[in-house]
Design an enzyme around this catalytic site. Structure first.
Site, PDB file in Angstrom:
ATOM      1  CE1 TYR A  94       0.423   2.408   4.587  1.00  0.00           C
ATOM      2  CE2 TYR A  94       0.299  -0.411   4.548  1.00  0.00           C
ATOM      3  CZ  TYR A  94       1.033   0.831   5.005  1.00  0.00           C
ATOM      4  OH  TYR A  94       1.176   1.278   5.816  1.00  0.00           O
ATOM      5  CB  CYS A  95       1.590   3.996  -1.883  1.00  0.00           C
ATOM      6  SG  CYS A  95       0.606   4.587  -3.163  1.00  0.00           S
ATOM      7  CD1 TRP A  96      -2.232  10.267   0.423  1.00  0.00           C
ATOM      8  CD2 TRP A  96      -2.452   9.270   2.120  1.00  0.00           C
ATOM      9  NE1 TRP A  96      -3.318  10.943   0.900  1.00  0.00           N
ATOM     10  CE2 TRP A  96      -3.538  10.222   2.072  1.00  0.00           C
ATOM     11  CE3 TRP A  96      -1.801   8.820   3.534  1.00  0.00           C
ATOM     12  CZ2 TRP A  96      -3.596  10.950   2.479  1.00  0.00           C
ATOM     13  CZ3 TRP A  96      -3.438   9.328   4.145  1.00  0.00           C
ATOM     14  CH2 TRP A  96      -4.068  10.288   4.171  1.00  0.00           C
TER      15      TRP A  96
END
Length: 351
Positions: A94-96
């Site tokens: 995941y990222c932001w």
């Protein structure tokens, strides 16, 4: 191999099977992250600022090109590091917002045979969930008692019987007094505390009651969500009692081995409330290794503070329970009996 987008609901079922990678920058990760995840940043702190500034000033295309220019030379290092950490080659990423950074990392890793599960909506989706969860209504039963009555130990015993508990002090890395940070890891950020808190709540059955230790609104530098704190004040409270000597003995057991300089600093932090004479006496007792003396001194102050907090609880919902001279096993049984006065007959989790 392949990349698969997953929802947050799917994430909960997969996280116990596969490791989780956070592709955001180090600073973002340190501020808060999904508990248990490992940080492998696509853009480091400085690079993220550069790309973000370019995005605002010149648009997404130039920002994307700049991002590849910055991180491209490190692609081989990122791949090597990830393979080293996750040789089974199955991970959740995941990222932001579940966008460019996690997509780039997923692309890189699929090229070397990884199976990727990428969280749709990224950390923002998880954070929205955790923020809301700690502000929902819960069926609580509050375990109260003055300092040294062994509330945290009893919570653990209750958990062993199959009861649901919420260990706020454990989540906050703080025991809730001026002395509460001594010997503890650093406290998390408010956001990370709420994430850890939500992880606990996610495992609970909201239809069943959950035990929580009586706390003030503030635990160290962390503040409980307003709705949860007010639920605690309005919930049934079992207020346990032990003799002063029993309480002193328990505190000696927990604190006597801690560094004297840190104990003295803790006393000095509440000097204004203790008064000069009591502060001097406590410090002298710590220096002399007379633990019973300084603890007895501190209990005068903390008992007054506890009685003040006790008055905030909703009237008519408190049971006083004397556990003097009773071992933890018997005390736990008495707590379950007291709980039945609020929530009906206790049934063992194995029934």
């Amino acid at each position: 191999m392949a990349e698969q987008l997953i929802t947050l609901d799917e994430f909960w079922s997969l996280r116990d099977q596969f490791p989780v990678i956070d592709a955001r920058s180090e600073k973002e990760f340190d501020q808060s992250h999904i508990p248990g995840s490992i940080n492998i940043p696509i853009l480091n702190n400085t690079e993220r600022i550069q790309v973000g500034t370019l995005y605002k000033e010149r648009g997404p295309e130039e920002a994307t090109i700049k991002g590849f220019e910055l991180v491209g030379p490190r692609f081989h290092l990122i791949i090597k590091d990830t393979v080293k950490h996750f040789p089974e080659k199955k991970v959740i990423i995941y990222c932001w917002r579940g966008g460019m950074r996690s997509h780039i990392l997923a692309w890189l890793l699929t090229m070397v045979g990884f199976d990727i599960f990428r969280l749709k909506g990224g950390y923002k989706t998880y954070r929205t969930y955790s923020f809301d969860l700690v502000r929902k209504d819960w069926n609580l039963i509050v375990l109260g008692g003055k300092t040294g009555t062994g509330k945290t130990r009893l919570l653990k015993k209750l958990q062993e019987t199959g009861e649901q508990i919420i260990d706020l002090e454990g989540l906050a890395n703080h025991k809730g007094s001026s002395f509460g940070a001594i010997g503890q890891p650093a406290q998390p950020s408010v956001e990370q505390f709420e994430n850890e808190f939500a992880e606990t709540l996610h495992k609970l059955d909201p239809k069943k009651s959950s035990w929580v230790e009586n706390e003030s609104r503030k635990i160290g530098r962390l503040i409980l969500p307003d709705n949860f704190y007010h639920q605690m004040l309005a919930s049934p409270l079992i207020d346990i009692y032990r003799t002063e000597q029993e309480r002193i003995n328990l505190i000696v057991e927990e604190y006597a081995g801690l560094p004297s300089d840190e104990l003295i600093l803790a006393v000095l932090r509440i000097k204004k409330r203790l008064g000069g004479l009591r502060t001097s006496e406590a410090i002298q007792a710590i220096v002399e290794g007379n633990h019973e003396a300084w603890i007895s001194n501190m209990l005068v102050y903390y008992d007054k503070a506890y009685n003040f907090d006790l008055d905030k609880h909703e009237s008519g919902k408190t049971i006083q329970l004397d556990l003097s001279g009773i071992d933890e096993e018997t005390s736990t049984k008495k707590l379950l009996e007291a709980k039945s006065q609020f929530h009906g007959k206790h049934t063992d989790s194995t029934d």
